[in-house]
Design a protein around this motif. Structure first.
Motif, short mmCIF file in Angstrom:
data_model
loop_
_atom_site.label_atom_id
_atom_site.label_comp_id
_atom_site.label_asym_id
_atom_site.label_seq_id
_atom_site.Cartn_x
_atom_site.Cartn_y
_atom_site.Cartn_z
N GLU A 29 -5.59 4.00 7.19
CA GLU A 29 -5.38 3.38 5.89
C GLU A 29 -4.30 2.30 5.97
O GLU A 29 -4.41 1.26 5.32
CB GLU A 29 -4.99 4.45 4.87
CG GLU A 29 -5.23 3.98 3.46
CD GLU A 29 -5.19 5.14 2.50
OE1 GLU A 29 -5.70 6.22 2.85
OE2 GLU A 29 -4.65 4.96 1.41
N TYR A 47 -4.43 -6.87 2.84
CA TYR A 47 -3.48 -7.59 2.00
C TYR A 47 -3.05 -8.90 2.62
O TYR A 47 -2.12 -9.53 2.14
CB TYR A 47 -2.25 -6.72 1.72
CG TYR A 47 -2.47 -5.72 0.62
CD1 TYR A 47 -2.78 -4.40 0.94
CD2 TYR A 47 -2.40 -6.08 -0.71
CE1 TYR A 47 -2.98 -3.47 -0.06
CE2 TYR A 47 -2.61 -5.16 -1.71
CZ TYR A 47 -2.90 -3.86 -1.39
OH TYR A 47 -3.11 -2.94 -2.39
N ALA A 91 0.86 -1.19 0.00
CA ALA A 91 0.00 0.00 0.00
C ALA A 91 0.88 1.22 0.00
O ALA A 91 1.02 1.93 1.00
CB ALA A 91 -0.89 -0.03 1.23
N SER A 111 -4.91 -1.58 5.24
CA SER A 111 -4.15 -2.25 4.19
C SER A 111 -3.46 -3.50 4.73
O SER A 111 -3.41 -4.52 4.06
CB SER A 111 -3.09 -1.31 3.62
OG SER A 111 -3.68 -0.12 3.19
N ALA A 169 -6.32 -6.25 -2.74
CA ALA A 169 -6.77 -5.86 -1.41
C ALA A 169 -8.14 -6.44 -1.15
O ALA A 169 -9.05 -6.35 -1.98
CB ALA A 169 -6.82 -4.34 -1.31
#
Lengths: 692, 107, 173
Positions: free
Chosen positions: A445, A453, A356, A449, A560
């Motif tokens: 964020e 992921y 990310a 992520s 993602a």
């Protein structure tokens, strides 16, 4: 000569601007962006020698060059916005290395990532330069300080604008040099200059990794420029192969050095020996982010090696948690912030590690804002306390000096420094990740992520670290600004009221600007999942840069996810994390606000587990035993045995042999008859044996 | 085999060997002793050994050898006299006859 | 009989030489050297050098050695007892060189010489001796072919005498 400089500045150098696409972006005065800080460094350096007492020149040139450079970068950003190029614009200044197959130019690369970094460097840098005018006012090394600071910005810009690995490395090394110079700024203090040396030496270890990675890249690609590497990497390198894993891990070694991750983070807390604005600029906002920038820049290489990505993300997460645990037991205000920086950098590596990249750069930006604010605010506090003690001791002759950095000597400062108090609370809420401050968006964020992921453990670690972050930052704020003032002993309120005061405008105005940025800075990238207007400005801005890496990931099936590891969407978890952070802040406040804190003089050493945290998990001691002492024994052995013994022995021995020959020759003229007859006999033996 | 050594009898050989040995003994004495007078006497011993060699060879090759021995003896006498005179002079200067102290032949 | 005596004299001279170089007392050394001269004279005799044998004793043993004794007594060195042998390192080196020298000589002599004839050849000398007598055998070449050298030797002796006197006298003070 002047026209050549101007030509260069305007980018009309010998080879001109190479445009990679039909819709071209022509950088505006690219050379001048670099030339201005360099000029500032030189002029301030000269001024430090010639006009030592006069500070006007440095005051004008130091911040002035930075503000001018910021203006030019802004122009470039606006230009790039309107043109929207897909590929970077390379400004070729001259050919630096031309040796066999190796061709490295002194080239600058203007793309969206590098311009964003330039904005951060020159923008936050300008604010810190202005702040420094107030902070370093009474320091005799004023001009020298601005010279070093400008030089630092010059090298940092080379680092982010470099179009090839060697150019970036020039900047990399240069900022390391300036970091050394600035950490050990007050060089007559042995401990401070040792801290500078420690920073430089530990960084060197990482640099070795960087260098070997460069060698590998050159043998693989035949070039060291970023653009061709990024373009050819997916075809040249085997996905998950040993070569790309080796290259990326070696590059990451450099990152652990420069960006203070495990195992090479040990220099950063010691680096707090330098002036506080230095800590703000170098060890919070810019230099330490160079590692993150490198991973982002070489993102496509990392995307080709899942092993490296896992390593990067894990090290980042581990470092984040580790540093946060240490921060909660530190009593030096700058040390708390230093470990906080290490921890937040860990977050950034988690982000770029899982792929990310935008999230990582996002956090880099918001962190620059609030961490710089925190450091500058801490500087204002230290400045104020220091001044108060100075004035107080003038009055009644009793020296008052403890450690102005120590939290136990602060307390209740909100009454005397209200603006600083407010601004630092804004930064604290930002770093804790409370909505709607900047840190919330970027940190959230990253955490999302990590989960999305497929790294649930790292996500959990990140969450725990976020809570610890809230705790130690609140602790810092409470001990500094709340409760009773301890600067002049317990309950020294009246005296404090007489001597303590707010920072001057030249210092609190930059704080205010950074506070605004810490509040609104996160609003450039609001994800869709949240019930808020979706703003994807940053994502869109950086998308062309990270597109090669993202396409590699997509090609290998890495996407993602849209749900957290334990269920629930992004919005739910965002809410949970901000609530958790807020709760942590409030609980810590309640726990600490009413308590009586001993002053530094009265303090006792912590015991048990708190002791371990206070003593930084004894990492420095471990390194000393494992590495430093055996190395020094080796060096001492080399010195005594090899250098003094063998080499000196041989060289001196040659002399001895010559003297021996001389002595033998001298015997022929000794005047002793016996010796002469001996030689006769020798000759007779020779004659009989050989000739006859 | 060199012609000079043709026709040697056993005793002649022995004489030559004895002469060589005596010469070596004399050399050893000169090299190993510090007393100047003793060194001189060793020189005389060496000369005597040489005489023996010459006499041995003159048996085979003619009387010239003995003539040479005659002259050697004469010169040896002269040399002994002068040498001892020098030793006396040095002794007056240094009060010892230690050869290691007589270093005046240096440049 | 002659051979036995010859070997006896040979052994004696070597023994005397060895003893001589190792005496501390100079007077003992002088006496041993005289003994060596006697033995070598004996060997001269057995080698058909009768005149030289006599001269050896008269000149060497009788004159030169006496001169040595005079000087020893003059300088009062008769009681000298000081250790004057050289230090081990120099001594070993010298010894090694001398042994090498001797070895080479011996090797030359023994290796190169043909197996000696059992009997003693008289050689030309014996004939001459029988003809002119031992002294005449020497006198004829001396005063004949080598008379110049003879006279020069006389001159040499004169110079030696003068030099000796000059060197050995005290400075007129």
């Amino acid at each position: 000569m002047v026209s050549a400089v101007l030509d260069l500045a305007a980018g009309q150098g010998a080879a001109g601007v190479q445009e990679q696409v039909a819709v071209g972006f022509r950088p505006v005065l690219p050379g001048l962006i670099l030339a201005l800080p360099l000029l500032g460094a030189v002029l301030n350096g000269v001024g430090a020698f010639l006009w030592r007492e006069r500070k006007g020149l440095a005051t004008l040139i130091g911040p002035g060059t930075l503000l001018a450079a910021f203006a030019i970068v802004l122009l470039n950003v606006l230009g790039m916005r309107s043109v929207a190029p897909h590929a970077p614009a390379i400004v070729h200044m001259w050919t630096w290395i031309q040796s066999g197959d190796l061709r490295v130019g002194a080239d600058l690369q203007f793309d969206r990532l590098s311009l964003l970094m330039c904005m951060i460097v020159t923008g936050v840098g300008s604010l810190i330069h202005v702040y420094s005018v107030g902070y370093m006012r009474e320091d005799p090394g004023y001009s020298r300080y601005f010279s070093y600071l400008n030089l630092f910005v010059f090298f940092m810009l080379i680092l982010v604008l470099g179009a090839s690995l060697p150019m970036m490395f020039v900047g990399w090394e240069g900022v390391g040099l300036c970091s050394y110079l600035l950490i050990g700024f007050w060089y007559d203090n042995r401990a401070f200059s040792n801290a500078g040396k420690k920073a430089f030496i530990v960084n060197r270890i990482g640099d070795a990794g960087f260098l070997v990675a460069m060698f590998l890249v050159f043998t693989t690609f035949g070039t060291l420029d970023f653009a061709p590497i990024v373009e050819r990497a997916p075809d040249t390198l085997v996905y998950g192969g040993a070569l790309v894993t080796g290259i990326t891990l070696l590059l990451f070694l450099g990152c652990t050095g420069k960006s203070a991750q495990i195992p090479l983070f040990v220099w950063l807390p010691d680096a707090m020996a330098g002036p506080t604005p230095v800590s703000a600029l170098i060890h919070a906002a810019t230099m330490v982010t160079a590692g993150v920038y490198l991973v982002a820049r070489a993102g496509v290489l990392f995307a080709l090696s899942p092993v490296s990505q896992a390593v990067v993300a894990s090290v980042g997460a581990g470092t984040a948690l580790f540093a946060a645990t240490i921060a909660i037991q530190q009593y030096d205000i700058k040390k708390v912030l230093a470990y906080s920086t290490i921890s937040q950098l860990g977050y950034m590596f988690v982000a770029v590690g899982v792929g990310a990249f935008t999230a990582g750069v996002f956090h880099l930006m918001t962190h620059a804002f609030f961490k710089a604010l925190l450091f500058l605010g801490a500087g204002a506090v230290i400045h104020s306390v220091h001044h108060a003690w100075d004035h107080a001791s003038h009055d009644d002759g009793r020296p008052r000096h403890g450690d102005p950095n120590d939290l136990r000597n602060h307390g209740g400062l909100k009454a005397f420094m209200p603006k600083t108090w407010v601004f630092m609370w804004i930064a604290t809420l930002a770093i804790a990740g409370v909505f709607p401050f900047a840190g919330f968006f970027s940190k959230d964020e990253i955490l999302w992520s990590a989960g999305a992921y497929g790294y649930p453990i790292l996500w959990g670690v990140g969450l725990a670290t976020a809570i610890l972050t809230a705790v130690y930052m609140t602790r810092l704020m409470v001990l500094t600004f709340h409760g009773h003032n301890r600067t002049f002993g317990q309950g020294g309120g009246a005296e404090a009221a007489r001597y303590m005061h707010e920072a001057p405008p030249v210092m609190w105005v930059p704080l205010g600007i950074l506070a605004v940025l810490s509040l609104a800075g996160g609003w450039v990238n609001i994800p869709e999942a949240l019930p808020l207007p979706h703003i994807g400005w940053l994502e869109g801005w950086l998308e062309p840069v990270f597109e090669p890496a993202m396409s590699v990931a997509a090609a290998h099936g890495i996407e993602a996810a849209h749900a957290a590891p334990t269920g629930g969407g992004e919005a739910l978890w965002a809410l949970l994390s901000t609530v958790a952070a807020l709760v942590a802040v409030l609980l810590t406040y309640r726990a600490l606000a009413g308590r009586r804190v001993p002053t530094e003089a009265e303090a006792v050493a912590p015991i048990g587990f708190a002791r371990v945290l206070h003593d930084k998990w004894y990492v420095d001691e471990l390194y000393d035993r494992l590495i430093v002492r055996p190395s020094m024994a080796l060096w001492r052995g080399c010195w005594r045995v090899v250098d003094a013994g063998i080499i000196d022995g041989t060289v001196n021995g040659a002399g001895h042999v010559a003297r021996l020959f001389g002595w033998v020759g001298g015997q022929l003229q000794s005047g002793r008859v016996t010796t002469y007859l001996f030689v006769f006999m020798l000759g007779a033996v020779l004659v009989l044996g050989v000739l006859a | 085999m060199s012609p000079a050594l043709a026709g040697l009898g056993t005793t002649d050989l022995v004489a030559l060997l004895v002469s060589a040995i005596l010469f070596s003994i004399g050399v050893l004495g000169v090299l190993l002793r510090r007393n100047a007078i003793i060194v001189f006497m060793c020189v005389e011993l060496m000369l005597n050994a040489v005489n023996l060699t010459l006499v041995t060879f003159s048996r085979l090759h003619g009387v010239e050898g003995q003539v040479l021995v005659f002259f050697v003896m004469a010169v040896a006498a002269a040399e002994a006299a002068v040498g001892l005179a020098i030793i006396i002079a040095m002794f007056r200067h240094y009060q010892v006859v230690d050869l290691d102290r007589y270093r005046v032949l240096k440049w | 009989m002659a051979d036995f005596l010859f070997y006896l004299f040979a052994a004696g001279s070597i023994l005397g030489g060895l003893l001589m170089v190792t005496r501390r007392n100079p007077v003992s050394a002088v006496v041993l050297l005289i003994a060596v001269f006697f033995f070598t004279s004996g060997m001269f005799l057995l080698l058909d050098a009768q005149y030289l044998a006599a001269i050896n004793i008269i000149l060497y043993a009788g004159a030169i050695m006496v001169l040595f004794l005079f000087v020893i007594m003059l300088l009062n060195l008769g009681h000298a007892n000081w250790r004057d042998l050289r230090a081990p390192f120099g001594g070993l080196l010298a010894g090694a060189v001398v042994v090498a020298f001797l070895g080479l000589l011996a090797h030359r002599l023994i290796g190169d010489v043909a197996p000696p004839t059992a009997e003693r050849t008289g050689g030309r000398l014996a004939a001459m001796a029988a003809q002119q007598g031992p002294v005449g055998m020497l006198a004829h070449p001396l005063f004949g072919d080598y008379v110049v050298v003879l006279e020069a030797t006389g001159l040499l002796l004169l110079v030696a005498i003068v030099g000796t006197i000059l060197l050995a006298r005290r400075d007129p003070a």
